[in-house]
Design an enzyme around this catalytic site. Structure first.
Site, PDB file in Angstrom:
ATOM      1  N   HIS A  21       0.640  -1.283  -0.128  1.00  0.00           N
ATOM      2  CA  HIS A  21      -0.173  -0.105   0.055  1.00  0.00           C
ATOM      3  C   HIS A  21       1.035   1.331  -0.108  1.00  0.00           C
ATOM      4  CE1 HIS A  21      -3.010  -2.674   2.009  1.00  0.00           C
ATOM      5  NE2 HIS A  21      -3.564  -2.658   0.854  1.00  0.00           N
ATOM      6  N   LYS A  45     -16.617  -6.340   5.972  1.00  0.00           N
ATOM      7  CA  LYS A  45     -15.257  -7.178   6.008  1.00  0.00           C
ATOM      8  C   LYS A  45     -14.841  -7.836   7.633  1.00  0.00           C
ATOM      9  CE  LYS A  45     -12.830  -5.808   1.782  1.00  0.00           C
ATOM     10  NZ  LYS A  45     -11.358  -5.434   1.145  1.00  0.00           N
ATOM     11  N   SER A 136      -3.116  -7.619   2.702  1.00  0.00           N
ATOM     12  CA  SER A 136      -3.530  -7.507   4.261  1.00  0.00           C
ATOM     13  C   SER A 136      -3.941  -8.882   4.772  1.00  0.00           C
ATOM     14  CB  SER A 136      -4.588  -6.607   4.382  1.00  0.00           C
ATOM     15  OG  SER A 136      -4.133  -5.124   4.075  1.00  0.00           O
TER      16      SER A 136
END
Length: 183
Positions: A21, A45, A136
């Protein structure tokens, strides 16, 4: 004649924010004058970290990366991405692509966003080769299972992750997980 400031939005859940990122953030600042890192609340999520914690993690890392003279701010949002981009005055949405599977999803999203507002473009940045496999989700899985996450996140993010995992499921007393940056 005044030059129009190029504003971009780089949206994501960032749960946690990874070195991949940050690579996209650094490279995005080469093409915009002002970058807004939009941290999506995305409760669907089931994030490990709260929205405020994720915003704080991103902000904590910004002094440690090069932004090529562009300004970068971090904001949480829980609206439609296109509404957020317009609210921020953005002309472009920045998205990172790691693999063909990312492209299929992102292509559909870019098309839908274009239908919602053709004035805001989507710009895809390919992940640098050293970050193409980082996600992630993988970082959390590796960390939960006691693997070394140092190559994938900053030392500060690694410390937060390991602290959170210790709260969820205490590690055996003889387990030591180094927090120093990988060589």
């Amino acid at each position: 004649m005044s030059v129009r400031k190029r504003i971009g939005v780089y949206p994501g859940t960032f749960d946690p924010i990874t070195n991949g990122h940050f690579d996209i953030i650094q490279r995005a600042t080469l093409v915009v004058d002002h970058l807004i890192v939009g941290v999506a609340r995305n409760a669907g999520k089931g994030p490990l970290f709260s929205t405020d914690e994720r915003v704080e993690m991103v902000r904590d890392e910004l002094p440690h990366i090069s932004t090529h003279g562009a300004t970068v701010e971090v904001r949480a949002f829980d609206s439609l991405l296109m509404h957020f981009a317009v609210e921020m005055g953005a002309q472009v949405i920045i998205r990172g692509l790691r693999a063909v599977s990312d492209f299929e999803y992102e292509f559909q999203m870019a098309g839908m966003n274009h239908r919602l507002n053709p004035q805001v473009e989507t710009l895809f940045l390919m992940a640098s080769d050293r970050h193409q496999f980082i996600s992630s989700r993988f970082v959390k899985e590796i960390g939960r299972l006691g693997g070394d996450i140092r190559p994938f996140v900053s030392p500060r993010v690694a410390k937060r992750l390991l602290s959170r995992f210790a709260q969820e499921m205490p590690l055996p007393a003889d387990t030591t997980l180094p927090l120093q940056a990988a060589p």
